[in-house]
Write a protein that holds these residues in place. Structure first.
Motif, PDB file in Angstrom:
ATOM      1  N   LEU A  42       0.840  -1.187   0.000  1.00  0.00           N
ATOM      2  CA  LEU A  42       0.000   0.000   0.000  1.00  0.00           C
ATOM      3  C   LEU A  42       0.881   1.246   0.000  1.00  0.00           C
ATOM      4  O   LEU A  42       2.061   1.209   0.368  1.00  0.00           O
ATOM      5  CB  LEU A  42      -0.959   0.003   1.193  1.00  0.00           C
ATOM      6  N   ILE A  43       0.300   2.345  -0.453  1.00  0.00           N
ATOM      7  CA  ILE A  43       0.968   3.650  -0.455  1.00  0.00           C
ATOM      8  C   ILE A  43       0.073   4.630   0.276  1.00  0.00           C
ATOM      9  O   ILE A  43      -1.120   4.732  -0.008  1.00  0.00           O
ATOM     10  CB  ILE A  43       1.232   4.151  -1.886  1.00  0.00           C
ATOM     11  N   SER A  44       0.651   5.355   1.228  1.00  0.00           N
ATOM     12  CA  SER A  44      -0.115   6.316   2.005  1.00  0.00           C
ATOM     13  C   SER A  44       0.796   7.466   2.421  1.00  0.00           C
ATOM     14  O   SER A  44       1.893   7.239   2.944  1.00  0.00           O
ATOM     15  CB  SER A  44      -0.716   5.637   3.243  1.00  0.00           C
ATOM     16  N   ASP A  45       0.360   8.690   2.160  1.00  0.00           N
ATOM     17  CA  ASP A  45       1.071   9.881   2.619  1.00  0.00           C
ATOM     18  C   ASP A  45       2.544   9.866   2.211  1.00  0.00           C
ATOM     19  O   ASP A  45       3.441  10.194   2.994  1.00  0.00           O
ATOM     20  CB  ASP A  45       0.951   9.996   4.144  1.00  0.00           C
ATOM     21  N   GLY A  46       2.818   9.467   0.961  1.00  0.00           N
ATOM     22  CA  GLY A  46       4.184   9.471   0.458  1.00  0.00           C
ATOM     23  C   GLY A  46       5.039   8.333   0.958  1.00  0.00           C
ATOM     24  O   GLY A  46       6.256   8.308   0.723  1.00  0.00           O
ATOM     25  N   VAL A  47       4.446   7.362   1.641  1.00  0.00           N
ATOM     26  CA  VAL A  47       5.174   6.217   2.172  1.00  0.00           C
ATOM     27  C   VAL A  47       4.626   4.948   1.529  1.00  0.00           C
ATOM     28  O   VAL A  47       3.407   4.777   1.417  1.00  0.00           O
ATOM     29  CB  VAL A  47       5.037   6.117   3.705  1.00  0.00           C
ATOM     30  N   VAL A  48       5.511   4.064   1.092  1.00  0.00           N
ATOM     31  CA  VAL A  48       5.092   2.764   0.592  1.00  0.00           C
ATOM     32  C   VAL A  48       5.444   1.721   1.640  1.00  0.00           C
ATOM     33  O   VAL A  48       6.531   1.735   2.229  1.00  0.00           O
ATOM     34  CB  VAL A  48       5.771   2.434  -0.760  1.00  0.00           C
ATOM     35  N   VAL A  49       4.486   0.838   1.927  1.00  0.00           N
ATOM     36  CA  VAL A  49       4.705  -0.256   2.872  1.00  0.00           C
ATOM     37  C   VAL A  49       4.501  -1.560   2.105  1.00  0.00           C
ATOM     38  O   VAL A  49       3.479  -1.742   1.455  1.00  0.00           O
ATOM     39  CB  VAL A  49       3.735  -0.185   4.069  1.00  0.00           C
ATOM     40  N   TYR A  50       5.501  -2.432   2.155  1.00  0.00           N
ATOM     41  CA  TYR A  50       5.418  -3.708   1.456  1.00  0.00           C
ATOM     42  C   TYR A  50       5.990  -4.800   2.340  1.00  0.00           C
ATOM     43  O   TYR A  50       6.676  -4.526   3.340  1.00  0.00           O
ATOM     44  CB  TYR A  50       6.137  -3.640   0.103  1.00  0.00           C
ATOM     45  N   SER A  51       5.694  -6.041   1.988  1.00  0.00           N
ATOM     46  CA  SER A  51       6.131  -7.140   2.843  1.00  0.00           C
ATOM     47  C   SER A  51       6.461  -8.364   2.012  1.00  0.00           C
ATOM     48  O   SER A  51       5.984  -8.521   0.888  1.00  0.00           O
ATOM     49  CB  SER A  51       5.041  -7.501   3.869  1.00  0.00           C
ATOM     50  N   GLY A  52       7.287  -9.218   2.591  1.00  0.00           N
ATOM     51  CA  GLY A  52       7.577 -10.537   2.065  1.00  0.00           C
ATOM     52  C   GLY A  52       7.279 -11.547   3.147  1.00  0.00           C
ATOM     53  O   GLY A  52       6.683 -11.219   4.176  1.00  0.00           O
ATOM     54  N   ALA A  53       7.713 -12.772   2.944  1.00  0.00           N
ATOM     55  CA  ALA A  53       7.401 -13.821   3.908  1.00  0.00           C
ATOM     56  C   ALA A  53       8.115 -13.615   5.243  1.00  0.00           C
ATOM     57  O   ALA A  53       7.679 -14.165   6.262  1.00  0.00           O
ATOM     58  CB  ALA A  53       7.765 -15.186   3.332  1.00  0.00           C
ATOM     59  N   ASP A  54       9.210 -12.809   5.246  1.00  0.00           N
ATOM     60  CA  ASP A  54       9.982 -12.707   6.485  1.00  0.00           C
ATOM     61  C   ASP A  54      10.209 -11.277   6.974  1.00  0.00           C
ATOM     62  O   ASP A  54      10.976 -11.063   7.895  1.00  0.00           O
ATOM     63  CB  ASP A  54      11.337 -13.406   6.317  1.00  0.00           C
ATOM     64  N   ARG A  55       9.554 -10.273   6.378  1.00  0.00           N
ATOM     65  CA  ARG A  55       9.726  -8.917   6.904  1.00  0.00           C
ATOM     66  C   ARG A  55       8.686  -7.969   6.326  1.00  0.00           C
ATOM     67  O   ARG A  55       8.084  -8.234   5.285  1.00  0.00           O
ATOM     68  CB  ARG A  55      11.121  -8.378   6.619  1.00  0.00           C
ATOM     69  N   VAL A  56       8.500  -6.852   7.035  1.00  0.00           N
ATOM     70  CA  VAL A  56       7.636  -5.759   6.612  1.00  0.00           C
ATOM     71  C   VAL A  56       8.498  -4.508   6.542  1.00  0.00           C
ATOM     72  O   VAL A  56       9.273  -4.222   7.470  1.00  0.00           O
ATOM     73  CB  VAL A  56       6.460  -5.545   7.583  1.00  0.00           C
ATOM     74  N   VAL A  57       8.385  -3.759   5.424  1.00  0.00           N
ATOM     75  CA  VAL A  57       9.259  -2.610   5.180  1.00  0.00           C
ATOM     76  C   VAL A  57       8.407  -1.386   4.860  1.00  0.00           C
ATOM     77  O   VAL A  57       7.427  -1.474   4.111  1.00  0.00           O
ATOM     78  CB  VAL A  57      10.218  -2.883   3.998  1.00  0.00           C
ATOM     79  N   ALA A  58       8.791  -0.238   5.432  1.00  0.00           N
ATOM     80  CA  ALA A  58       8.200   1.050   5.061  1.00  0.00           C
ATOM     81  C   ALA A  58       9.307   1.924   4.498  1.00  0.00           C
ATOM     82  O   ALA A  58      10.402   2.013   5.073  1.00  0.00           O
ATOM     83  CB  ALA A  58       7.555   1.725   6.262  1.00  0.00           C
ATOM     84  N   ALA A  59       9.056   2.556   3.340  1.00  0.00           N
ATOM     85  CA  ALA A  59      10.088   3.357   2.679  1.00  0.00           C
ATOM     86  C   ALA A  59       9.456   4.599   2.067  1.00  0.00           C
ATOM     87  O   ALA A  59       8.248   4.657   1.824  1.00  0.00           O
ATOM     88  CB  ALA A  59      10.785   2.534   1.600  1.00  0.00           C
TER      89      ALA A  59
END
Length: 602
Positions: free
Chosen positions: A137-154
């Protein structure tokens, strides 16, 4: 575009008055791409995702094409490295905002941020693991994505990591509302964290079941609740599903529904209803679409879809994976029939069905007043049809039919009326003011009346009127002969999968019922149920009908044993494809008046 909002309710609030009936307005051929499974529409573009395919062999990477929405021209193409052939059913939805789309796929091992207008790769993460079901998802200029072993916000523009959490995730889409982001881990625990800091606000207790990887998991957010569903296959490992509502403020369980050996595909939320597509897996699989009260989890209505089997007796395989809601209509994929089904979101009544002309329907998208259907080789675009239907016309033997059309728009309206026989083939009639018989009559209104002249031989059928602006109409059945004259007027009929009409039989007085199939494909089974005045079913029968067919019979012909010489009650008509219905009160076979035929929930 994450389920039309980051809450992932599936609702597109920008569809205007878009509603069936629909017409195909454009077909865009797909080239250089095979096995498509993901479709998105945003701005002036269409995004198609597929398994990569090159020189007759599947590769182990995903491929995306960006198409110009008007011309269908391929603007750019991106491929992603992977780890084997992926499942491109729409269980991964790219995220888009501010001219940037984040691409990945269920079998890829990388994520790319791409400038939509140019195709420029802004940044990529080549270390992300299994993405199956884990839509970003993308919200307020931040993208949050995930894989099987982590969640990342960039940061969306640069890919600069704001925070990262190492956690074994379930294959569930990320979900957000306000400044909270939610994800599900493999232990069946939901986490709520702040968008920009990753600070955890709460975590739920583990949901019932064994902490194994899931085949299906979903999150949907509202102002009050976070809805979760989880499913795991395999009878030996305790297959089953659970649907829960969590308090959005602290994560405590408000209500929970557990089902052993039952598959739940996806959740949709709209109009104070939580929609769930369920399939009970067993020796004989059954499936149904259900609507629940989101506050307490009580069942509002349930539709058994098993009675609407696919071709050649194939079990129905409906799914909310490719789905959407707009203007109180729910659209979803029926894989067995290879088509899209539309139902009234408030009542569940069938309103329409469409399928890709190339035989495979992979995904759908609702956008800007259009329904877009992704097939194996084409992308089809549907818009509302301004057509109306007349379920019965009669001409000859003293019978004539007068059709009146009314322009309800502010612009001039042109179109045509098409007369059809019982098999859906053109029906030639002589029109008043015309010398030759004709099956298609053009019109231009502010107002127009079209009347058949009658002939020596009685013929019957139905008619449809197609226009470039909204119209309404009525059919007036006229009889003159043996010194008698009679008229009965009927408004144009709305297509619906469920219709009921009052019927009676009293000596020489009888109800005549006409049914026409203006939409659909192939041949299907329609159910007619006869109810008494208390609504109790007396009898039922099945009738096979095909697209374009027309049926007209008296109620005592449909149910001779139950109606007899005296009867009052209701005829309920149920069909997996929408049909149009007209009913007339007759005496000695001559029309006296009309009965309203009421589509359920309309």
């Amino acid at each position: 575009t994450a389920g039309f909002s980051n809450a992932r309710t599936g609702v597109n609030a920008h569809m205007g008055d878009f509603r069936p009936p629909l017409k195909l307005v454009r077909t865009i051929p797909l080239s250089g791409i095979k096995y498509p499974g993901v479709l998105m529409a945003f701005d002036d573009f269409l995004l198609v995702g597929a398994e990569s395919y090159d020189e007759g062999e599947l590769n182990d990477a995903g491929r995306y094409q960006l198409l110009d929405r008007q011309s269908g021209e391929v603007r750019w193409e991106q491929t992603l490295p992977g780890r084997g052939i992926g499942n491109w059913l729409p269980d991964y939805e790219p995220a888009y905002a501010h001219d940037i789309v984040l691409l990945a796929g269920p079998a890829t091992t990388a994520a790319k941020a791409v400038r939509v207008s140019t195709g420029e790769i802004l940044w990529s993460d080549d270390t992300i693991s299994d993405r199956s079901g884990r839509s970003p998802l993308i919200s307020d200029g931040v993208v949050v994505y995930s894989g099987a072993d982590r969640v990342v916000a960039a940061e969306l523009e640069t890919g600069e990591v704001l925070w990262q959490i190492d956690v074994e995730t379930a294959p569930a889409p990320l979900c957000s509302i306000g400044d909270l982001v939610f994800w599900l881990d493999r232990e069946r625990v939901v986490h709520a964290v702040r968008l920009r800091t990753g600070e955890e606000q709460w975590r739920s207790g583990p949901a019932p079941g064994t902490p194994f990887p899931f085949d299906v998991a979903n999150l949907v957010a509202s102002d009050s609740y976070l809805f979760v569903n989880m499913y795991r296959s395999g009878l030996s490992s305790g297959a089953g599903s659970v649907v829960q509502a969590l308090d959005r403020k602290d994560g405590h369980v408000v209500w929970s529904l557990e089902r052993p050996y039952e598959y739940v595909s996806k959740l949709l939320l709209a109009y104070d209803r939580l929609y769930v597509m369920e399939e009970e897996m067993g020796l004989v699989s059954t499936s149904h679409l259900a609507a629940y009260d989101p506050d307490v989890g009580s069942l509002l209505w349930k539709i058994d879809l098993s009675t609407h089997g696919g071709p050649n007796g194939m079990a129905p395989i409906p799914s909310l994976w490719g789905s959407g809601i707009g203007n109180e209509v729910l659209y979803y994929l029926d894989y067995a029939r290879g088509s899209i089904l539309a139902r009234n979101a408030l009542t569940g009544t069938v309103l329409g069905r469409w399928g890709s002309n190339d035989g495979v329907t992979a995904d759908l998208c609702l956008a800007d007043g259009q329904l877009l259907i992704l097939g194996a080789r084409t992308l089809e675009i549907y818009e509302p049809s301004h057509g109306i239907f007349f379920a019965h016309i009669a001409d000859g033997g003293g019978q004539t039919t007068l059709l009146t059309l009314t322009n309800i728009s502010s612009a001039p309206t042109t179109g045509s009326v098409h007369f059809l026989n019982d098999e859906g083939e053109p029906l030639s009639v002589v029109i008043e003011g015309q010398e030759a018989s004709m099956s298609t009559v053009p019109f231009s209104i502010p107002a127009r009346a079209i009347q058949t002249t009658g002939g020596s031989e009685v013929q019957s059928g139905w008619a449809r009127a197609e226009a470039d602006q909204p119209i309404r109409g009525s059919s007036i059945f006229q009889y003159s002969g043996n010194g008698l004259y009679s008229e009965a007027g009927v408004a144009d009929a709305r297509a619906s999968g469920e219709t009921s009409v009052f019927v009676e039989r009293d000596g020489k007085v009888s109800t005549a019922v006409a049914i026409a199939a203006p939409v659909g494909g192939g041949r299907w089974e329609m159910t007619l149920r006869l109810l008494d005045q208390e609504g109790l079913e007396l009898a039922s029968r099945s009738i096979w009908i095909s697209y374009g067919n027309h049926l007209a019979q008296f109620i005592e012909e449909l149910f001779p044993d139950e109606v007899g010489d005296s009867f009052q009650g209701t005829l309920a008509i149920e069909s997996p494809f929408p049909v149009v219905v007209t009913a007339l009160r007759t005496k000695n076979g001559i029309q006296l008046s009309s009965y309203p035929a009421a589509p359920t929930g309309q």
